[in-house]
Write a protein that holds these residues in place. Structure first.
Motif, PDB file in Angstrom:
ATOM      1  N   ALA A 186     -14.197   4.743  12.024  1.00  0.00           N
ATOM      2  CA  ALA A 186     -13.663   5.579  10.849  1.00  0.00           C
ATOM      3  C   ALA A 186     -12.326   5.252  10.410  1.00  0.00           C
ATOM      4  N   GLN A 187     -11.115   5.218  11.559  1.00  0.00           N
ATOM      5  CA  GLN A 187     -10.230   5.010  11.290  1.00  0.00           C
ATOM      6  C   GLN A 187      -9.888   3.654  10.548  1.00  0.00           C
ATOM      7  N   ASN A 188     -10.549   2.781  11.145  1.00  0.00           N
ATOM      8  CA  ASN A 188     -10.156   1.388  10.409  1.00  0.00           C
ATOM      9  C   ASN A 188     -10.909   1.374   8.922  1.00  0.00           C
ATOM     10  N   LEU A 189     -11.806   2.286   8.724  1.00  0.00           N
ATOM     11  CA  LEU A 189     -12.314   2.379   7.400  1.00  0.00           C
ATOM     12  C   LEU A 189     -11.573   3.010   6.567  1.00  0.00           C
ATOM     13  N   LEU A 190     -10.994   3.858   6.878  1.00  0.00           N
ATOM     14  CA  LEU A 190     -10.052   4.645   6.112  1.00  0.00           C
ATOM     15  C   LEU A 190      -8.858   3.802   5.728  1.00  0.00           C
ATOM     16  N   ARG A 191      -8.313   3.158   6.697  1.00  0.00           N
ATOM     17  CA  ARG A 191      -7.246   2.175   6.300  1.00  0.00           C
ATOM     18  C   ARG A 191      -7.428   1.003   5.539  1.00  0.00           C
ATOM     19  N   GLU A 192      -8.954   0.393   5.576  1.00  0.00           N
ATOM     20  CA  GLU A 192      -9.164  -0.737   4.906  1.00  0.00           C
ATOM     21  C   GLU A 192      -9.682  -0.163   3.313  1.00  0.00           C
ATOM     22  N   ILE A 193      -9.993   1.111   3.049  1.00  0.00           N
ATOM     23  CA  ILE A 193     -10.243   1.506   1.759  1.00  0.00           C
ATOM     24  C   ILE A 193      -8.859   1.882   1.202  1.00  0.00           C
ATOM     25  N   GLU A 194      -7.897   2.238   1.868  1.00  0.00           N
ATOM     26  CA  GLU A 194      -6.402   2.392   1.209  1.00  0.00           C
ATOM     27  C   GLU A 194      -5.956   1.050   0.927  1.00  0.00           C
ATOM     28  N   ASN A 195      -6.068   0.081   1.841  1.00  0.00           N
ATOM     29  CA  ASN A 195      -5.695  -1.329   1.604  1.00  0.00           C
ATOM     30  C   ASN A 195      -6.301  -1.978   0.233  1.00  0.00           C
ATOM     31  N   TYR A 208      -7.924  -0.522  -2.169  1.00  0.00           N
ATOM     32  CA  TYR A 208      -7.792   0.318  -3.476  1.00  0.00           C
ATOM     33  C   TYR A 208      -6.220  -0.185  -3.867  1.00  0.00           C
ATOM     34  N   GLU A 209      -5.379  -0.109  -2.952  1.00  0.00           N
ATOM     35  CA  GLU A 209      -3.951  -0.353  -3.601  1.00  0.00           C
ATOM     36  C   GLU A 209      -3.856  -1.881  -3.870  1.00  0.00           C
ATOM     37  N   ARG A 210      -4.615  -2.819  -3.540  1.00  0.00           N
ATOM     38  CA  ARG A 210      -4.594  -4.052  -3.836  1.00  0.00           C
ATOM     39  C   ARG A 210      -5.252  -4.104  -5.213  1.00  0.00           C
ATOM     40  N   PHE A 211      -6.505  -3.515  -5.508  1.00  0.00           N
ATOM     41  CA  PHE A 211      -7.123  -3.695  -6.599  1.00  0.00           C
ATOM     42  C   PHE A 211      -6.639  -2.777  -7.725  1.00  0.00           C
ATOM     43  N   SER A 212      -5.904  -1.701  -7.597  1.00  0.00           N
ATOM     44  CA  SER A 212      -5.237  -1.028  -8.735  1.00  0.00           C
ATOM     45  C   SER A 212      -4.312  -1.706  -9.296  1.00  0.00           C
ATOM     46  N   LYS A 213      -3.493  -1.239 -10.239  1.00  0.00           N
ATOM     47  CA  LYS A 213      -2.507  -1.951 -10.864  1.00  0.00           C
ATOM     48  C   LYS A 213      -3.086  -3.003 -11.863  1.00  0.00           C
ATOM     49  N   LYS A 214      -4.191  -2.486 -12.255  1.00  0.00           N
ATOM     50  CA  LYS A 214      -4.825  -3.323 -13.471  1.00  0.00           C
ATOM     51  C   LYS A 214      -5.719  -4.711 -12.937  1.00  0.00           C
ATOM     52  N   LYS A 215      -5.873  -4.617 -11.555  1.00  0.00           N
ATOM     53  CA  LYS A 215      -6.549  -5.729 -10.992  1.00  0.00           C
ATOM     54  C   LYS A 215      -7.799  -5.495 -10.451  1.00  0.00           C
ATOM     55  N   PHE A 216      -8.360  -4.597 -11.110  1.00  0.00           N
ATOM     56  CA  PHE A 216      -9.829  -3.902 -10.286  1.00  0.00           C
ATOM     57  C   PHE A 216     -10.750  -4.848 -10.693  1.00  0.00           C
ATOM     58  N   GLU A 217     -10.442  -5.732 -11.775  1.00  0.00           N
ATOM     59  CA  GLU A 217     -11.679  -6.650 -12.245  1.00  0.00           C
ATOM     60  C   GLU A 217     -11.779  -7.616 -11.171  1.00  0.00           C
ATOM     61  N   ARG A 218     -10.713  -8.006 -10.496  1.00  0.00           N
ATOM     62  CA  ARG A 218     -10.660  -9.218  -9.331  1.00  0.00           C
ATOM     63  C   ARG A 218     -11.752  -8.658  -8.189  1.00  0.00           C
ATOM     64  N   VAL A 219     -12.086  -7.336  -7.882  1.00  0.00           N
ATOM     65  CA  VAL A 219     -12.767  -7.005  -7.012  1.00  0.00           C
ATOM     66  C   VAL A 219     -14.205  -7.776  -6.829  1.00  0.00           C
ATOM     67  N   ALA A 220     -14.655  -8.074  -8.228  1.00  0.00           N
ATOM     68  CA  ALA A 220     -16.069  -8.776  -8.385  1.00  0.00           C
ATOM     69  C   ALA A 220     -15.893 -10.265  -7.614  1.00  0.00           C
ATOM     70  N   ASP A 221     -14.621 -10.955  -7.738  1.00  0.00           N
ATOM     71  CA  ASP A 221     -14.598 -12.168  -7.003  1.00  0.00           C
ATOM     72  C   ASP A 221     -14.838 -12.196  -5.577  1.00  0.00           C
ATOM     73  N   MET A 241      -4.923   7.911   2.649  1.00  0.00           N
ATOM     74  CA  MET A 241      -6.217   8.065   2.861  1.00  0.00           C
ATOM     75  C   MET A 241      -6.364   8.958   4.210  1.00  0.00           C
ATOM     76  N   GLY A 242      -6.969   9.993   4.201  1.00  0.00           N
ATOM     77  CA  GLY A 242      -6.938  10.886   5.497  1.00  0.00           C
ATOM     78  C   GLY A 242      -6.053  11.751   5.600  1.00  0.00           C
ATOM     79  N   LYS A 243      -5.059  12.101   4.684  1.00  0.00           N
ATOM     80  CA  LYS A 243      -4.212  13.118   4.750  1.00  0.00           C
ATOM     81  C   LYS A 243      -4.736  14.351   4.899  1.00  0.00           C
ATOM     82  N   ARG A 244      -5.873  14.773   4.399  1.00  0.00           N
ATOM     83  CA  ARG A 244      -6.659  15.741   4.540  1.00  0.00           C
ATOM     84  C   ARG A 244      -8.106  15.388   4.876  1.00  0.00           C
ATOM     85  N   ILE A 245      -8.444  15.979   6.165  1.00  0.00           N
ATOM     86  CA  ILE A 245      -9.962  15.487   6.629  1.00  0.00           C
ATOM     87  C   ILE A 245     -10.668  16.672   7.008  1.00  0.00           C
ATOM     88  N   PHE A 246     -11.959  16.939   6.215  1.00  0.00           N
ATOM     89  CA  PHE A 246     -12.779  18.357   6.640  1.00  0.00           C
ATOM     90  C   PHE A 246     -13.905  17.634   7.414  1.00  0.00           C
TER      91      PHE A 246
END
Ligand code: BTN
Length: 330
Positions: free
Chosen positions: A241-250, A252-265, A80-85
């Motif tokens: 903003a830095q906190n937010l980028l780290r948290e989105i990455e966190n 995203y990684e937690r919920f990907s790998k087929k676990k996106f349905e858990r986000v609703a819980d 996240m944020g490797k490239r920022i405009f």
């Protein structure tokens, strides 16, 4: 890298020590009068740098402006944020990120703006935000999802916003279906998710987030609130903003790998909608009932008084009576 960028990095990495003009001029390969000129330029941008004829220069603080270099400095995220405009002014960060996404830029590419001339909200609305006060930001994601599942990313982003705001400011917020982040019912943040892709499979997704950070009561509509109002102090937009980028990455990684349905819980844990009696305003129709929760794709289940349940995909929720009904089964 420009001289001023290298100079700034050198000074920041040396804090709290002073660095002599001579040392800087050697490090950067420029004359001492050029060093002085670059320092003057940095000060004009709002950087605080102490100068002492005996000791040299000392970095004191950065301005709270959303410069790409400031957000990237010690960000500590993987992708996240490797490239920022970052722009002073733009039509809309979502438009810019959609353009960059179609040019093939990687997931995690971010666009920030201090002001949007055509900020866009949900359902064709406008998103108005005064210059230099808030966070206006969009990022590109490239998930392996079908288009019907994309709203999971909106739920995920709302969670990331709530987590980052709590860790940065201590302020606890809630979500209001489908994608508002609220404090005692007042809107603090809006999220606009858009996608590109011709087939059922998603090409890329742009998540756009607008957070009311340092706006004052005068600058806000009555149904909105800012973090500054809630926390009772100014908030560092860079740190948030830095906190937010780290948290989105966190998230995203937690919920990907087929676990996106858990986000609703997890979303349910911070929902102010679930368990409330609501009126859902949809085009040409208002539906009244009990908000019974969201399904894995972010659709809202509304239970009619007859007991029948209806799945709602989009609309505006109005809470009719506060209070949570305990033991509610989805
Ligand atoms: C809503 O609540 O209706 C969604 C608002 C989303 C606003 C953000 S600000 C950054 C990004 N750029 C836009 O044009 N919109 C989103």
């Amino acid at each position: 890298m420009k001289h001023s960028d290298r100079l700034l990095l050198f000074l920041k990495d040396s804090t709290p020590s002073y660095v002599s003009g001579e040392k800087i001029s050697k490090e950067l390969g420029i004359t001492r009068s050029m060093v002085w000129k670059e320092i003057k330029e940095l000060k004009k941008l709002g950087y605080k740098i102490k100068a002492s004829s005996r000791l040299g220069y000392q970095f004191v603080s950065s301005p709270d402006k959303l410069f790409a270099d400031e957000i990237q400095y010690k960000l500590g995220a993987k992708w996240m944020g490797k490239r920022i405009f970052s722009y002073q002014e733009l039509d809309s960060t979502n438009n810019a990120a959609m353009r960059l996404g179609s040019e093939g830029l990687a997931a995690g590419t971010c666009v920030f703006a201090e002001y949007q001339k055509k900020g866009r909200g949900r359902l064709g609305r406008v998103w108005v935000s005064p210059r230099g006060k808030n966070i206006l930001f969009s990022t590109i994601l490239r998930p392996e999802l079908n288009s019907s599942e994309v709203s999971r990313l909106t739920l995920m982003s709302a969670l990331a916003v709530i987590k980052s705001i709590e860790s940065q400011t201590g302020v606890k917020l809630q979500v209001k279906w489908p994608n508002d982040v609220v404090y005692k019912g007042k809107k603090v943040c809006g999220i606009l998710t858009e996608m590109s892709g011709e087939s059922e499979r998603v090409g890329f997704v742009v998540v756009g987030i607008g957070i009311n950070v340092n706006t004052t009561a005068r600058e806000l509509p009555p149904q909105s609130a800012s973090l500054r109002q809630i926390a009772g102090k100014k908030i560092s937009r860079i740190a948030l903003a830095q906190n937010l980028l780290r948290e989105i990455e966190n998230c995203y990684e937690r919920f990907s790998k087929k676990k996106f349905e858990r986000v609703a819980d997890e979303w349910e844990n911070v929902s102010e909608t679930t368990g409330s009696r609501v009126a859902v305003h949809m085009p040409g129709r208002v539906l009244e009932g009990l908000a019974a929760g969201v399904d894995p794709d972010g659709a809202l289940w509304v239970r009619h008084d007859s007991g029948l349940r209806e799945r709602v995909l989009s609309g505006d929720v109005q809470k009719l009576r506060p209070g949570l009904i305990k033991g509610l089964k989805k």
